[in-house]
Design a protein around this motif. Sequence first.
Motif, short mmCIF file in Angstrom:
data_model
loop_
_atom_site.label_atom_id
_atom_site.label_comp_id
_atom_site.label_asym_id
_atom_site.label_seq_id
_atom_site.Cartn_x
_atom_site.Cartn_y
_atom_site.Cartn_z
N UNK A 56 0.83 -1.20 0.00
CA UNK A 56 0.00 0.00 0.00
C UNK A 56 0.87 1.25 0.00
N UNK A 57 1.97 1.23 0.76
CA UNK A 57 2.88 2.38 0.77
C UNK A 57 3.50 2.59 -0.61
N UNK A 58 3.89 1.51 -1.26
CA UNK A 58 4.45 1.62 -2.59
C UNK A 58 3.44 2.16 -3.60
N UNK A 59 2.19 1.71 -3.47
CA UNK A 59 1.15 2.19 -4.36
C UNK A 59 0.90 3.68 -4.16
N UNK A 60 0.85 4.11 -2.92
CA UNK A 60 0.64 5.52 -2.63
C UNK A 60 1.81 6.35 -3.14
N UNK A 61 3.03 5.85 -2.98
CA UNK A 61 4.20 6.56 -3.49
C UNK A 61 4.17 6.67 -5.01
N UNK A 62 3.79 5.58 -5.69
CA UNK A 62 3.70 5.63 -7.15
C UNK A 62 2.63 6.59 -7.62
N UNK A 63 1.49 6.59 -6.93
CA UNK A 63 0.42 7.53 -7.30
C UNK A 63 0.87 8.97 -7.08
N UNK A 64 1.56 9.21 -5.98
CA UNK A 64 2.07 10.55 -5.72
C UNK A 64 3.07 10.99 -6.78
N UNK A 65 3.95 10.10 -7.18
CA UNK A 65 4.92 10.43 -8.22
C UNK A 65 4.22 10.69 -9.55
N UNK A 66 3.21 9.90 -9.84
CA UNK A 66 2.47 10.11 -11.08
C UNK A 66 1.76 11.46 -11.08
N UNK A 67 1.14 11.80 -9.95
CA UNK A 67 0.43 13.08 -9.86
C UNK A 67 1.41 14.24 -9.94
N UNK A 69 4.09 14.31 -11.63
CA UNK A 69 4.55 14.41 -13.01
C UNK A 69 3.51 14.88 -13.98
N UNK A 70 2.26 14.98 -13.58
CA UNK A 70 1.17 15.39 -14.48
C UNK A 70 1.10 16.90 -14.50
N UNK A 71 1.05 17.45 -15.71
CA UNK A 71 0.92 18.89 -15.86
C UNK A 71 -0.55 19.22 -16.06
N UNK A 72 -1.15 19.82 -15.02
CA UNK A 72 -2.57 20.10 -15.06
C UNK A 72 -2.91 21.36 -15.86
N UNK A 73 -1.93 22.21 -16.10
CA UNK A 73 -2.11 23.43 -16.89
C UNK A 73 -1.14 23.42 -18.05
N UNK A 74 -1.41 22.61 -19.07
CA UNK A 74 -0.46 22.57 -20.17
C UNK A 74 -0.48 23.87 -20.97
N UNK A 75 0.72 24.31 -21.30
CA UNK A 75 0.84 25.51 -22.14
C UNK A 75 1.45 25.09 -23.45
N UNK A 76 0.69 25.23 -24.50
CA UNK A 76 1.18 24.82 -25.84
C UNK A 76 1.66 26.01 -26.61
#
Length: 76
Positions: A56-67, A69-76
Amino acid sequence: MALMVLASFVRAALGPLFSRLHLDQRGQDTAEYLVMTGVVVAIIATLVFTAYSGALDGLIDRLGSFIDGVDFNPTD
């Protein structure tokens, strides 16, 4: 033609059985509650297993890393 005769024979033979099964709903509530209880028990068992195994700790860490890395305001 033979297929239509066979279909009408099957419908005539099994019609009363299907109508009785469709109208007879005794025990349906109990079965639904058992299925829901089984799903809840499976979810809880999975959460307990992953919590004690450290997954569960590993899953939470992976989800945190994924979030992160996600750019919620992409500027093109």
